[in-house]
Design a protein around this motif. Structure first.
Motif, PDB file in Angstrom:
ATOM      1  N   GLY A 170       0.797  -1.236   0.000  1.00 20.20           N
ATOM      2  CA  GLY A 170       0.000   0.000   0.000  1.00 20.20           C
ATOM      3  C   GLY A 170       0.816   1.264   0.000  1.00 20.20           C
ATOM      4  N   GLY A 171       2.085   1.202  -0.446  1.00 19.76           N
ATOM      5  CA  GLY A 171       2.933   2.393  -0.422  1.00 19.76           C
ATOM      6  C   GLY A 171       3.559   2.700  -1.763  1.00 19.76           C
ATOM      7  N   THR A 172       4.516   3.606  -1.752  1.00 25.81           N
ATOM      8  CA  THR A 172       5.264   3.999  -2.949  1.00 25.81           C
ATOM      9  C   THR A 172       6.750   4.071  -2.607  1.00 25.81           C
ATOM     10  N   ILE A 173       7.585   3.991  -3.655  1.00 27.14           N
ATOM     11  CA  ILE A 173       9.027   4.049  -3.456  1.00 27.14           C
ATOM     12  C   ILE A 173       9.631   4.988  -4.495  1.00 27.14           C
ATOM     13  N   THR A 174      10.615   5.803  -4.077  1.00 31.94           N
ATOM     14  CA  THR A 174      11.307   6.741  -4.959  1.00 31.94           C
ATOM     15  C   THR A 174      12.783   6.748  -4.596  1.00 31.94           C
ATOM     16  N   VAL A 175      13.571   7.455  -5.421  1.00 29.38           N
ATOM     17  CA  VAL A 175      15.005   7.566  -5.170  1.00 29.38           C
ATOM     18  C   VAL A 175      15.435   9.018  -5.357  1.00 29.38           C
ATOM     19  N   GLU A 176      16.386   9.441  -4.553  1.00 26.89           N
ATOM     20  CA  GLU A 176      17.034  10.738  -4.700  1.00 26.89           C
ATOM     21  C   GLU A 176      18.541  10.475  -4.765  1.00 26.89           C
ATOM     22  N   SER A 177      19.205  11.013  -5.785  1.00 27.69           N
ATOM     23  CA  SER A 177      20.619  10.669  -5.939  1.00 27.69           C
ATOM     24  C   SER A 177      21.323  11.653  -6.865  1.00 27.69           C
ATOM     25  N   GLU A 178      22.656  11.687  -6.714  1.00 28.94           N
ATOM     26  CA  GLU A 178      23.540  12.396  -7.633  1.00 28.94           C
ATOM     27  C   GLU A 178      24.745  11.504  -7.889  1.00 28.94           C
ATOM     28  N   LEU A 179      25.242  11.562  -9.099  1.00 23.09           N
ATOM     29  CA  LEU A 179      26.430  10.765  -9.423  1.00 23.09           C
ATOM     30  C   LEU A 179      27.598  11.120  -8.507  1.00 23.09           C
ATOM     31  N   ASP A 180      28.246  10.088  -7.997  1.00 28.62           N
ATOM     32  CA  ASP A 180      29.431  10.226  -7.141  1.00 28.62           C
ATOM     33  C   ASP A 180      29.112  10.838  -5.772  1.00 28.62           C
ATOM     34  N   SER A 181      27.822  10.935  -5.422  1.00 28.61           N
ATOM     35  CA  SER A 181      27.467  11.549  -4.131  1.00 28.61           C
ATOM     36  C   SER A 181      26.564  10.670  -3.280  1.00 28.61           C
ATOM     37  N   GLY A 182      26.259   9.473  -3.719  1.00 28.72           N
ATOM     38  CA  GLY A 182      25.413   8.597  -2.919  1.00 28.72           C
ATOM     39  C   GLY A 182      23.944   8.661  -3.330  1.00 28.72           C
ATOM     40  N   SER A 183      23.131   7.819  -2.699  1.00 29.49           N
ATOM     41  CA  SER A 183      21.704   7.707  -3.030  1.00 29.49           C
ATOM     42  C   SER A 183      20.873   7.593  -1.758  1.00 29.49           C
TER      43      SER A 183
END
Length: 545
Positions: free
Chosen positions: A518-531
């Protein structure tokens, strides 16, 4: 003679327009408000049997903007009241045959003139009993002779002003009524037109089901030919199926508010349509009852529902076949792969001294390919099983995380990662699915770590309204923004297997599991800086860390 005069309720306007019908009454109401039929000058009736007194009173009132009508007896006054509309009557008390008191009594018996203002004129000041009788009959005032001109004009002016205002109010009320009727008629016409354009039938029936009236869409909907249709038309007989007839007859007997009953209607031409009926029982002012309702063709909706049911059944069959295929793939296909991998390993080990470097490399590729195929089949099976046998129980996320970290202890030690965590909440969900999500996201962080820095992974959570927002943050190699959506699709990889091992199914499993919960999943990230991977799961007020 007197009774016949009082019994004639027609006005002069009615007498002058003998052909008037009810349909012209609104037009007449407007015309009466114009000077043509209803003179601008207000009428005052003066009643006195003496000619000299009438002349004297006329002289006093002649400079006023009124039409003074005179009568020399009570009978004459009654005739004038039937013909004209007066603002006030100046009535002499003492007259032969019919005095002013009797005349006033007869005027008051007529509904149209029961509130007509009357001012008595008398020469006697000691007739208290007569004055009391006059007031009982509705006399507004007494004026004693000799009449003071200024007083008479002042009293008459008051009643003239009241009459003008009352007439203007009546005229405005009539105009408002006509405008209201016009607006109602216009609204009804627009509504009828709209319902016809929408092909919605409007009908009125007796409680026995006999059709009283209906709009064109109703007849079109039921395929009724008004020329050949039986009269009177019984509504339940429009349904050729006996069960439908019984249902409709029962529907008409139900009191209360609007109800809806979809029923199969067979037209005389043999076509079958689905019609939804809405109806309400109306009680008339005389206590009688009738049924008002709407009929709407819902054949397209029914066909869409049937198509949807068929699609759902087809999908269920397809899913069943897919599950069967996944079972075969997980068992039957893995057995020959294990055979290929085992014999390739045996050959490479037994005949290693007879193979050159190229030959040994070939056998390593065979073993590696077989192993990868086994992992791929295992992950596909895991993906297909998500949501099957889903449980909804109270889950302590801290306990789930403890088990995940325990099983991953060797991988964490090998990577040298430092893992920190917050206190996690208790939710309603499936502990197996939640464990898969935690394990896949932490495994991803371990796999895609940066080679030039020490890996850190933080597991956090915060309350956001009715959801818990979980986060898995790392300082790894990061992801380009253009791939944020791609990475959650099955078999989508951003790196080769030589760079990073895997099947490309892990994040797809995470998304499907979170959706099942019953939920959602997303990602926040930058190359060479982690996720930072974030997923939201429902919570209740009782589910507090």
């Amino acid at each position: 003679m007197t009774d016949s005069l009082l019994g004639d309720e027609r006005s002069s306007a009615d007498l002058s327009l003998p052909g008037l019908s009810r349909t012209t009454l609104p037009t007449l109401a407007i015309l009466k408000s114009t000077p043509l039929l209803n003179e601008a000058r207000v009428k005052v009736l003066l009643v006195d049997d003496r000619h000299d007194k009438r002349l004297a009173l006329t002289a006093i009132l002649e400079d006023m903007d009124i039409e003074l009508v005179t009568a020399q007896s009570g009978r004459d006054a009654l005739r004038m009241v039937l013909i004209h509309e007066f603002a006030v009557i100046l009535l002499d008390v003492s007259m032969p045959q019919m005095d002013g008191i009797e005349t006033a009594s007869l005027i008051r018996q007529r509904k149209r003139t029961e509130h007509l203002p009357i001012i008595f004129i008398t020469a006697f000041r000691d007739t208290d009993e007569q004055a009391l009788r006059g007031y009982e009959l509705g006399a507004y005032d007494y004026i004693f002779s000799p009449v003071i001109p200024k007083v008479l004009r002042a009293k008459v002016s008051v009643f003239i002003d009241l009459f003008k205002k009352s007439r203007e109010i009546s005229r405005q009320s009539e105009l408002l009524r006509i405008e209201s009727e016009h607006r109602v008629a216009s609204l009804e016409n627009r509504l009828d037109g709209l319902l016809n354009r929408l092909h919605v039938g409007v009908y009125r029936l007796t409680r026995q089901g006999v059709l009283i009236s209906a709009n064109p869409s109703f007849y079109l909907l039921f395929g009724i030919d008004l020329v050949t249709a039986p009269q009177p038309l019984n509504f339940p007989l429009l349904y050729l199926n006996d069960d439908d007839r019984t249902a409709i007859a029962g529907l008409l007997e139900v009191d209360g508010e609007v109800v809806e009953y979809p029923v199969r209607q067979c037209r005389p031409d043999g076509t079958v349509r689905w019609v939804s009926l809405s109806k309400v029982v109306i009680v008339d002012l005389d206590g009688g009852q009738h049924v008002d309702g709407l009929a709407e063709d819902i054949t397209a909706r029914k066909q869409a529902e049937e198509a949807l049911i068929a699609k759902a059944q087809e999908l269920a069959r397809s899913n069943s076949e897919l599950e069967e295929f996944a079972y075969v793939a997980s068992h039957d296909l893995q057995e020959p792969l294990r055979t290929v991998s085992s014999y390739a390993s045996l050959i490479a080990g037994r005949y290693a001294d007879r193979l050159d470097d190229k030959g040994r490399n070939y056998f390593e590729h065979i073993v590696g390919g077989a192993t990868h195929m086994q992992n791929l089949i295992r992950d596909i099976l895991a993906f297909s099983k998500i949501g099957k046998g889903l449980t909804q129980i109270t889950v302590n996320c801290n306990e789930v995380m403890d088990r995940v970290l325990f099983h991953m202890e060797q991988s964490i030690a090998t990577s040298g990662a430092a893992i920190t965590r917050e206190i996690l909440p208790t939710i309603i969900g499936d502990p197996v699915l939640l464990g898969q999500v935690f394990q896949n996201l932490i495994s991803n962080a371990l796999k895609f770590r940066h080679k030039d820095r020490h890996l850190t992974v933080h597991i956090g959570v915060e309350r956001r309204g009715s959801f818990w927002s979980f986060s898995i943050a790392d300082n790894g190699i990061g992801i380009s923004a253009q791939h944020f959506e791609k990475i959650f699709s099955i078999f989508q990889r951003l790196h080769t297997r030589e760079e990073y091992a895997g099947t490309g199914i892990g994040l797809a499993i995470c998304r499907k599991a979170i959706q099942q919960l019953g939920g959602t999943i997303t990602v926040e990230s930058e190359l060479d800086s982690g996720s930072v991977f974030r997923f939201r799961l429902p919570c209740t007020d009782a589910q507090v860390p």
